[in-house]
Scaffold this active site. Sequence first.
Site, PDB file in Angstrom:
ATOM      1  CB  SER A 174      -0.937   0.014   1.217  1.00 46.92           C
ATOM      2  OG  SER A 174      -0.198   0.064   2.413  1.00 46.92           O
ATOM      3  CE  LYS A 221      -2.949   2.053   4.796  1.00 45.56           C
ATOM      4  NZ  LYS A 221      -2.747   1.487   3.449  1.00 45.56           N
TER       5      LYS A 221
END
Length: 806
Positions: free
Chosen positions: A655, A698
């Site tokens: 990611s 996040k």
Amino acid sequence: MGPSTPLEPQSLYTACDLASLPFGDTSELPELDAALIHTRAVAALRLGLDIRHGGYNLFVLGETGSGRHAIINQLLEGERRNGERPADWCYVCNFADAARPDLLRLPCGRGARLRDDMQHFVEELLPAITAVFQSDEYRSRIEAMQEEQKQREEAALHALGHDSAELGVALLRTPHGFAFVPMKNEDSTLSQEEFEQLPEERQRELAAHIKTMHERMHKLMNEFPRWRRELQSRIKRAGSEALRITVTHLVEDLKPAYADLPEVIAWLDAVLQDIVESGESLRESSQSEGDTETTTYSGSISVQRYLVNLLVENSADGTRPVVYEDHPTLQNLVGRIEHVVHMGTLMSNFTLIRAGALQRANGGFLVLDAIKVLSQPYAWDGLKRCLRAGRIRIESLSDIIGLTSTVQLEPEAMPLDLKVVLIGERLIYYLLCQYDPDFPQLFKRNADMESEVERSADNTAAYARLIATMARRDGLRPLSAAAVARTIEHAARLASDAQRLTTQTQPLSDLLREADHYAATRQAPRIEREHIESALDAHRRRNDRIRERFLEHILRGQLLVDTAGEHVGQVNGLAVVLLGESTFAHPVRITATVRVGEGEVVDIEREVKLGGPIHSKGVLILSSFVASRFGLTLPLSLKASLVFEQSYGGVEGDSASLAELAALLSALSGVPLKQSLAVTGSVNQFGVVQPVGGTNEKIEGFFDVCAARGLTGEQGVLIPRANVCHLMLRPEVVEAVRAGRFRLWAVADVDEALELLTGLPEGSMNARVVEGLRTLARMHKEFSRTQPEGEARAGQAARSADDNGR
């Protein structure tokens, strides 16, 4: 929507429309049918339960906390009232071989009556035996037999004495037995001196007669034991006849209740025959003092052998059993034989046989956790043996591994007819399919539970019923429609998808219980939205310590993260931390450096073995992207290094590959990247940004850092466009975006991300990268031309050795 257009606030959180919940509170909602949520799995379960052939046992695949057990219980509760009625099972004494107890099968609900009838029978039997052997009639008959035997012996001796007297020899009784002596006359015998004075011929004649009489006496003495044995047999027969007359009516009184059960009638006849044959032994048993059960364990004949060990008792209404065995050891599955200590020796009998889960569930359903069965020694093999054979043979672990050498009971095996339902993780199912050849034959049907369901109008209504069902079963207050809506929104957050709802009921059940507690403390008649919010806030506070430590280290400058300014070759990545119930993310600095080289991108995390395989794959993919985009027209004369700064543990996942690619291109071009932005997303070889996990965490992780330092309106996060549908952000993030103090962008490819990170128009960044690569290529060419040939060869050898070392 272009790359420079931030996401709208309404796309950051998908609220549950109260209009889709047309009720006041959950007390108005009916129970939920599991088929509405897990349609595929429930259909597979019902098919497996309906098929009566062997091997159609079930394996339920699903995640822990998804309500697998509750769904199975709900289905089995409805199924247990259908199908054949289960049986009661009893162990009884095998009178021919006590070490091999016999098994009786009775219709459900009738085993207890047989057990109680035989208990009462034994209680009546002891007094009956005593009365028979102490009756005047029996005693008179025995005394007559004994007197007859005595007279028979006396008559035989008298006849022998008469015959010897006719031959001139007297039969005398002495303290040491019988003796033959020559007679003087009818009243006296010859002394030794008188015998020696007789003519020699007479002496020989008398000696011959004495010898003949001794032989006849010897034969007669040999006959006496046989006559006495015959007497004992007659006495035993007399006792048996007396017992038969007395006990027959006790047994016959029992038979009408079991006239439709030939096995029971045959066993009752065997009981009567054994009592008749064991009459004298039973008399001794009845006269013994102390605990009557002692004779059972010591091995002698006892009336306790006529008891019935009711191993399995089922309801008389024919309801099939549903058994959940939480501790599936071998003996808890197949049963066990207990022992008692008698005179220092372990003894056992059929009354000490105990049922296992397989016996209790016979005729119904057995539910087991797969991991628990597999973790118990020999339990899995024992379960498979029973399912393959269709019979349950009781065996102990000590017998299997040969720890005991004593004689053990071998009870008759029980026919097995049930459905076994294993519940486990998907990985366990797939491993069993691959490595256990018996597994596909014994568990022909799997039911794969949904991990999440679509957040449609129908499923939202069904989910409201699910919430009502959970609250009702836990005895909680009803939930208002607003509270249900907030719970559904939280279910979408747990699924990490605004368009999906999690099927994991365990965290939702915990949330409802805690919300009910807050409602109780505030004396509210039902659970409201504010109580749900209080429970969620409390959960965050409980699990926030480590996240707060990360935030504290960033704010104190212990972890270097910039949220303002620009920097070449440096970007803010986002890392997710999974710790039990707590999942959070924090920004992490990713840097890249370049120098003259041979086109190699070094992943420092991989070099020091901190990078996982997926992360390393992501670095190789971005390297391939750089090579394919820029290496067609000029050589890649660079050597680049990528690293997660201040990471002291393992790094896994791809990611961060978009952020790593941005840092690398920034280092190549010399164009600085905005430190007010954080980046997440993976890339493929064509530069397309791909979705990643943990997007909500996040965004919130970077938001918390920015909010602590002060929101300026310039800060924000770049996410993959495919992740927009996953957004279910905290209210404070949504409000900051609505107020323009924080922004989010969705990007489809690396060029859109670079445009936002650099502020340069599309295409400008690529031109500067090309210019940077040309500079490196020119430097490499000039260096190679000016380098002496020997040094060039030495440098090439050093690079080859370095590559081989890696």
